[in-house]
Design an enzyme around this catalytic site. Structure first.
Site, mmCIF file in Angstrom:
data_model
loop_
_atom_site.group_PDB
_atom_site.id
_atom_site.type_symbol
_atom_site.label_atom_id
_atom_site.label_comp_id
_atom_site.label_asym_id
_atom_site.label_seq_id
_atom_site.Cartn_x
_atom_site.Cartn_y
_atom_site.Cartn_z
ATOM 1 C CG HIS A 1 -2.500 0.570 0.681
ATOM 2 N ND1 HIS A 1 -3.006 0.734 1.626
ATOM 3 C CD2 HIS A 1 -2.663 1.354 0.315
ATOM 4 C CE1 HIS A 1 -4.052 1.048 0.963
ATOM 5 N NE2 HIS A 1 -4.345 1.106 0.083
ATOM 6 C CG ASP B 1 -6.287 -0.146 5.346
ATOM 7 O OD1 ASP B 1 -4.798 0.255 4.480
ATOM 8 O OD2 ASP B 1 -6.039 -1.459 5.597
ATOM 9 C CG HIS C 1 -3.741 -1.849 8.696
ATOM 10 N ND1 HIS C 1 -4.200 -2.956 7.994
ATOM 11 C CD2 HIS C 1 -2.909 -2.803 10.039
ATOM 12 C CE1 HIS C 1 -3.295 -4.009 8.832
ATOM 13 N NE2 HIS C 1 -3.032 -3.522 9.845
ATOM 14 C CG ASP D 1 -2.035 1.579 5.675
ATOM 15 O OD1 ASP D 1 -2.165 1.407 3.863
ATOM 16 O OD2 ASP D 1 -1.946 1.580 6.646
ATOM 17 C CG HIS E 1 2.964 -1.987 4.299
ATOM 18 N ND1 HIS E 1 1.831 -2.941 4.089
ATOM 19 C CD2 HIS E 1 3.484 -1.568 5.384
ATOM 20 C CE1 HIS E 1 2.926 -3.523 5.458
ATOM 21 N NE2 HIS E 1 3.319 -2.432 6.248
ATOM 22 C CG ASP F 1 -4.463 -3.525 2.558
ATOM 23 O OD1 ASP F 1 -4.046 -2.194 3.607
ATOM 24 O OD2 ASP F 1 -5.118 -4.264 2.980
ATOM 25 C CG ASP G 1 -4.789 -5.354 5.532
ATOM 26 O OD1 ASP G 1 -3.415 -5.067 5.906
ATOM 27 O OD2 ASP G 1 -5.636 -4.107 5.874
ATOM 28 C CD GLU H 1 0.225 -4.268 1.808
ATOM 29 O OE1 GLU H 1 0.402 -5.337 2.035
ATOM 30 O OE2 GLU H 1 0.732 -3.301 1.550
HETATM 31 N N1 X7A Z 1 0.502 0.465 11.463
HETATM 32 C C1 X7A Z 1 1.226 -1.140 10.836
HETATM 33 C C2 X7A Z 1 1.084 -2.003 10.274
HETATM 34 C C3 X7A Z 1 0.898 -0.922 8.283
HETATM 35 C C4 X7A Z 1 0.014 -1.318 7.424
HETATM 36 C C5 X7A Z 1 -0.146 -1.488 6.221
HETATM 37 B B1 X7A Z 1 -1.172 -1.301 5.201
HETATM 38 O O1 X7A Z 1 -2.746 -1.600 5.864
HETATM 39 O O2 X7A Z 1 -1.407 -1.098 4.528
HETATM 40 O O3 X7A Z 1 -1.058 -3.009 5.321
HETATM 41 C C6 X7A Z 1 1.282 -1.987 12.199
HETATM 42 C C7 X7A Z 1 2.604 -0.941 13.544
HETATM 43 N N2 X7A Z 1 2.274 -2.193 14.608
HETATM 44 C C8 X7A Z 1 2.712 -1.561 15.842
HETATM 45 C C9 X7A Z 1 2.644 -2.827 16.531
HETATM 46 C C10 X7A Z 1 3.320 -3.851 17.086
HETATM 47 C C11 X7A Z 1 2.508 -4.344 15.901
HETATM 48 C C12 X7A Z 1 2.749 -3.059 14.738
HETATM 49 C C13 X7A Z 1 2.209 0.046 10.874
HETATM 50 O O4 X7A Z 1 3.390 -0.966 9.897
HETATM 51 O O5 X7A Z 1 2.582 1.420 10.466
HETATM 52 MN MN MN Z 2 -4.031 -2.595 5.275
HETATM 53 MN MN MN Z 3 -2.891 -0.477 3.838
#
Ligand code: X7A
Ligand code: MN
Ligand code: MN
Ligand code: MN
Length: 301
Positions: free
Chosen positions: A98, A121, A123, A125, A138, A225, A227, A270
């Site tokens: 993403h 999503d 999340h 992002d 992402h 996304d 997910d 994704e």
């Molecule tokens: N917010 C996350 C996930 C991002 C997902 C991107 B997508 O939507 O494109 O798939 C998760 C961070 N998170 C922090 C606490 C421990 C687990 C990971 C990050 O890595 O920043």
């Molecule tokens: Mn996501």
């Molecule tokens: Mn995403």
């Protein structure tokens, strides 16, 4: 109207192998012909080849991983998307992770500066290079598009062209503490799974459109996304989170956005065919193609 399928085999915004194979699996599942069968003129110029930057030539910038690779690829995607949009084509971007949305939405906003973005999503992002824990870009594209990512010379090309009141989320259920703060501070509308349970998906989509497109006269960029869907519906994805959208809720969003007649760009992101058994991969790819068809007018009756 015609559709341009933009295959973006890219995984630099995160660490898991396989998400760069998403586009080829979607196209090999017959997406091109499926869209032609819906009456679209479809062009597909082949999957984009992004020349790799070796790890040693792309050390982290702060916490950001693969920053030069992500920046370069997103910049290329932005010009591909804006070129198609300028020719009156509807770009359907197949990811790939993403982080690509910095390119897709950046490209859209060059041609449709008043476009609104519907971000589906689990999340948000919206981490900044400062707030990210993972360093995976992402998880950051929205902060760059809003111009709240701070000064990152490598990403100076990303114009802060997205306004907070033109962005709305549907499906959120795994938002980091800092992201929750950023959403509040910027007054960004977000419909989590809780709102979907409370109101039902039909009302949520109406409320989301009311928030960013009250007169139903602004072009819509849908960034989906997979997910956002429950992992039982779309298992082959890098950051699955339980308690997601049903198959129908996901499709309803796409069908309702098609009904507005305002869709001008679609991201389907994704899908990671490298993460699960063959049946789970087939299921996820099939759902991805089905969502694209729904957004492009496939109706149940
Ligand atoms: N917010 C996350 C996930 C991002 C997902 C991107 B997508 O939507 O494109 O798939 C998760 C961070 N998170 C922090 C606490 C421990 C687990 C990971 C990050 O890595 O920043
Ligand atoms: Mn996501
Ligand atoms: Mn995403
Ligand atoms: Mn493969």
């Amino acid at each position: 109207k015609s559709v341009a399928i933009v295959g973006c085999p890219f995984r630099g915004g995160q660490a898991k192998l396989g998400v760069d194979h998403g586009p080829i699996h979607m196209v090999e599942a017959g997406l091109e012909q499926q869209l032609r069968d819906l009456g679209w003129e479809v062009r597909f110029d082949g999957h984009h080849q992004f020349e790799q930057i070796s790890e040693e030539n792309d050390p982290p910038i702060g916490k950001m991983k693969n920053p030069r690779f992500v920046s370069q690829v997103c910049k290329a995607v932005a010009s591909v998307v804006s070129d198609h949009a300028r020719r009156g084509q509807l770009p359907v971007v197949l990811g790939g992770d993403h982080s690509l949305a910095m390119g897709t939405i950046g490209g859209t906003l060059e041609v449709y500066p008043n476009a609104c973005v519907i971000w589906v999503d689990a999340h948000a992002d919206i981490n900044t290079p400062e707030t990210t824990e993972s360093g995976n870009i992402h998880g950051m594209p929205v902060s760059f598009l809003l111009g709240i990512a701070g000064n990152e010379p490598e990403f100076a090309w990303v114009k802060p062209a997205l306004r907070a009141n033109r962005l709305v989320y549907i499906g959120l259920r795994d938002v980091d503490a800092d992201e929750k703060r950023i959403l509040r501070e910027n007054g960004i509308k977000a419909f989590s799974m809780h709102e979907i349970d409370r109101h039902g998906i039909g009302k949520v989509v109406e409320l989301a459109l009311d928030a960013v497109n009250p007169n139903r006269d602004l072009p819509i960029h849908l960034s989906f996304d997979v997910d956002a869907l429950d992992p039982t519906v779309a298992p082959s994805t890098g950051t699955p989170v339980r308690g997601g959208l049903t198959f129908r809720e996901g499709h309803y969003i796409c069908e309702a956005i098609h009904e507005t007649g305002l869709l001008i760009a679609l991201d389907l992101m994704e899908v990671n065919p490298g993460l699960a058994d063959a049946e789970s991969v087939r299921k996820t790819v099939s759902v991805g193609c089905s969502l694209v068809r729904a957004a492009l007018g496939e109706a149940l009756l």
